[in-house]
Design a protein around this motif. Structure first.
Motif, PDB file in Angstrom:
ATOM      1  N   UNK A 222       6.430  45.773  82.045  1.00 43.20           N
ATOM      2  CA  UNK A 222       7.081  45.161  83.208  1.00 43.20           C
ATOM      3  C   UNK A 222       7.052  43.649  83.072  1.00 43.20           C
ATOM      4  N   UNK A 223       8.108  43.018  83.560  1.00 40.63           N
ATOM      5  CA  UNK A 223       8.195  41.558  83.588  1.00 40.63           C
ATOM      6  C   UNK A 223       8.586  41.141  84.998  1.00 40.63           C
ATOM      7  N   UNK A 224       7.757  40.318  85.609  1.00 40.88           N
ATOM      8  CA  UNK A 224       8.047  39.812  86.950  1.00 40.88           C
ATOM      9  C   UNK A 224       8.342  38.323  86.857  1.00 40.88           C
TER      10      UNK A 224
ATOM     11  N   UNK B 252      -0.245  35.895  83.976  1.00 38.41           N
ATOM     12  CA  UNK B 252       0.705  34.941  84.542  1.00 38.41           C
ATOM     13  C   UNK B 252       0.813  33.800  83.553  1.00 38.41           C
ATOM     14  N   UNK B 253       2.001  33.535  83.051  1.00 35.27           N
ATOM     15  CA  UNK B 253       2.177  32.546  81.986  1.00 35.27           C
ATOM     16  C   UNK B 253       1.697  31.154  82.395  1.00 35.27           C
ATOM     17  N   UNK B 254       1.943  30.737  83.628  1.00 32.44           N
ATOM     18  CA  UNK B 254       1.333  29.536  84.200  1.00 32.44           C
ATOM     19  C   UNK B 254       1.250  28.354  83.239  1.00 32.44           C
ATOM     20  N   UNK B 255       2.362  27.866  82.748  1.00 34.21           N
ATOM     21  CA  UNK B 255       2.317  26.721  81.840  1.00 34.21           C
ATOM     22  C   UNK B 255       1.886  25.466  82.600  1.00 34.21           C
ATOM     23  N   UNK B 256       0.842  24.802  82.083  1.00 38.70           N
ATOM     24  CA  UNK B 256       0.337  23.553  82.652  1.00 38.70           C
ATOM     25  C   UNK B 256       0.296  22.513  81.539  1.00 38.70           C
TER      26      UNK B 256
ATOM     27  N   UNK C  93       0.395  44.217  79.311  1.00 40.85           N
ATOM     28  CA  UNK C  93       1.306  45.231  79.850  1.00 40.85           C
ATOM     29  C   UNK C  93       2.310  44.642  80.828  1.00 40.85           C
ATOM     30  N   UNK C  94       1.858  43.696  81.656  1.00 46.81           N
ATOM     31  CA  UNK C  94       2.713  43.111  82.695  1.00 46.81           C
ATOM     32  C   UNK C  94       2.701  41.594  82.560  1.00 46.81           C
ATOM     33  N   UNK C  95       3.870  41.023  82.367  1.00 51.69           N
ATOM     34  CA  UNK C  95       4.025  39.573  82.259  1.00 51.69           C
ATOM     35  C   UNK C  95       4.594  39.031  83.563  1.00 51.69           C
ATOM     36  N   UNK C  96       3.964  37.979  84.073  1.00 52.59           N
ATOM     37  CA  UNK C  96       4.408  37.328  85.306  1.00 52.59           C
ATOM     38  C   UNK C  96       4.681  35.863  84.986  1.00 52.59           C
ATOM     39  N   UNK C  97       5.737  35.332  85.530  1.00 48.11           N
ATOM     40  CA  UNK C  97       6.032  33.919  85.301  1.00 48.11           C
ATOM     41  C   UNK C  97       7.169  33.453  86.174  1.00 48.11           C
ATOM     42  N   UNK C  98       7.513  32.199  86.038  1.00 42.96           N
ATOM     43  CA  UNK C  98       8.719  31.684  86.676  1.00 42.96           C
ATOM     44  C   UNK C  98       9.688  31.232  85.607  1.00 42.96           C
ATOM     45  N   UNK C  99      10.812  30.685  86.047  1.00 47.72           N
ATOM     46  CA  UNK C  99      11.853  30.318  85.091  1.00 47.72           C
ATOM     47  C   UNK C  99      11.386  29.249  84.111  1.00 47.72           C
ATOM     48  N   UNK C 100      10.541  28.300  84.561  1.00 45.82           N
ATOM     49  CA  UNK C 100      10.035  27.267  83.660  1.00 45.82           C
ATOM     50  C   UNK C 100       9.052  27.852  82.647  1.00 45.82           C
TER      51      UNK C 100
END
Length: 362
Positions: free
Chosen positions: A246-248, A166-170, A198-205
């Motif tokens: 996969x990208x979520x 989860x990219x989770x930028x802080x 293999x699987x990237x999770x993140x939000x638009x930011x």
């Protein structure tokens, strides 16, 4: 059943009661959580098996953090107990209406931030593992924890496990190299880890801040998302990192601190196809309207936990079903106090099936 392993920091969460501001109260509610621990908790609450790996000091408060994850069935046998380092903390005030929630971090020199990667027994950790989940939070803590995150990803791949992040930028955390801005340091560091994912999770930011990819003219602070642009965002991620299957992307429209619209997209690179959830009766994307939010902290982690559980469960693993499950799970989390999602698989599947009235179950 092989285990899902998560690696990262668990902290003490000190929250102002109800919607009080931190400076208003002298009584803080104490719980224990962290992104990766929350993912492990979700998976166990859904009926899966999860192992949590971290480093903690040798004292009673650290024991309390382990009690929290053990209470839902998480395996903690490979948690390192250290003579140096401290328990990280974060302080939370929950927003309401137009006032946003706010987090204050107190995590410098925590045990996981100073524990070198060679101190973890990666061979034993991944011996019976099918999946490793990481986040962009742990490598933000220190150069040492960034190195440990990278080694964890490499060792998991060597063991034949799938790896998600989860990219989770802080922005408040990426400070360990003063010669670079938070975004520059995050992008440089995360780009060394992503070739093993293999699987990237993140939000638009996250996609914008960590990878420099933006969803068209979307402005996340306006409460409106340009939904049609997200498949292109996912394709850009895969183009930069062909190892990603996969990208979520979670789709949060923040109308206020108390009212969010919520959904997600899962892009399958092999099929070159995006899958959105939730959908209306015509099959078009229609987000959940979450009003009167109880606690949105941990919402993204509950999505990650739901997605991983679904992708590792045969009857939920089809992309259209997996994203539907993850969105429903994380929608329910917004009604639960604390970081952990205590929803069950039956409750998630009931919401997937349209049971959204909130009526008493007798």
């Amino acid at each position: 059943m092989k285990k899902v392993v998560t690696f990262g920091e668990i902290m003490g969460r000190l929250a102002a009661p109800a919607n009080l501001r931190l400076r208003q109260t002298r009584n803080l509610e104490v719980t224990y959580a962290g992104a990766e621990a929350s993912v492990a908790a979700s998976i166990c609450n859904f009926g899966g098996e999860a192992r949590y790996v971290t480093a903690l000091p040798k004292h009673a408060l650290a024991e309390a953090t382990l009690d929290a994850v053990r209470s839902v069935g998480v395996d903690t046998q490979f948690v390192l107990r250290t003579d140096e380092g401290r328990l990280g903390l974060y302080f939370l005030e929950t927003g309401a209406n137009q006032r946003p929630s706010n987090v204050i971090y107190d995590r410098a020199d925590s045990a996981v931030a100073i524990t070198t990667p060679d101190q973890y027994d990666w061979t034993a950790i991944f011996k019976d593992a099918q999946w490793l989940h990481l986040s962009g939070i742990t490598p933000a803590l220190s150069k040492t924890s960034a190195e440990a995150t990278l080694v964890a990803a490499k060792k998991a791949k060597e063991a034949g496990a799938m790896v998600s992040i989860d990219l989770n930028f802080r922005g408040k955390l990426w400070k360990w190299d003063s010669s670079k801005s938070s975004k520059e340091l995050a992008q440089e560091t995360m780009r060394t880890i992503l070739p093993f994912i293999d699987v990237v999770i993140g939000n638009e930011e996250d996609c914008h801040d960590v990878l420099g990819i933006q969803a068209g003219e979307t402005n996340v602070h306006s409460g409106e998302l340009d939904i049609e642009r997200y498949p292109d965002v996912a394709r850009q991620v895969v183009k930069q990192f062909p190892n990603v299957s996969k990208v979520a992307i979670t789709l949060r429209e923040s109308l206020s601190a108390s009212h969010n619209n919520w959904g997600a997209m899962l892009y399958d690179a092999k099929l070159d196809k995006p899958f959105f959830a939730p959908l209306d009766e015509q099959g078009d994307y229609k987000s959940f309207q979450i009003k009167n939010i109880v606690d949105r902290v941990g919402g993204g982690d509950s999505f990650a936990g739901g997605l991983i559980f679904a992708l590792t469960t045969p009857d939920l693993s089809e992309p259209s079903i997996a994203v539907k499950y993850a969105v429903a799970a994380s929608c329910l989390k917004h009604s639960i106090k604390g970081d952990f999602n205590y929803s069950t698989r039956a409750e998630v599947e009931a919401l997937m099936g349209g049971s959204a009235s909130g009526r008493v179950v007798r």
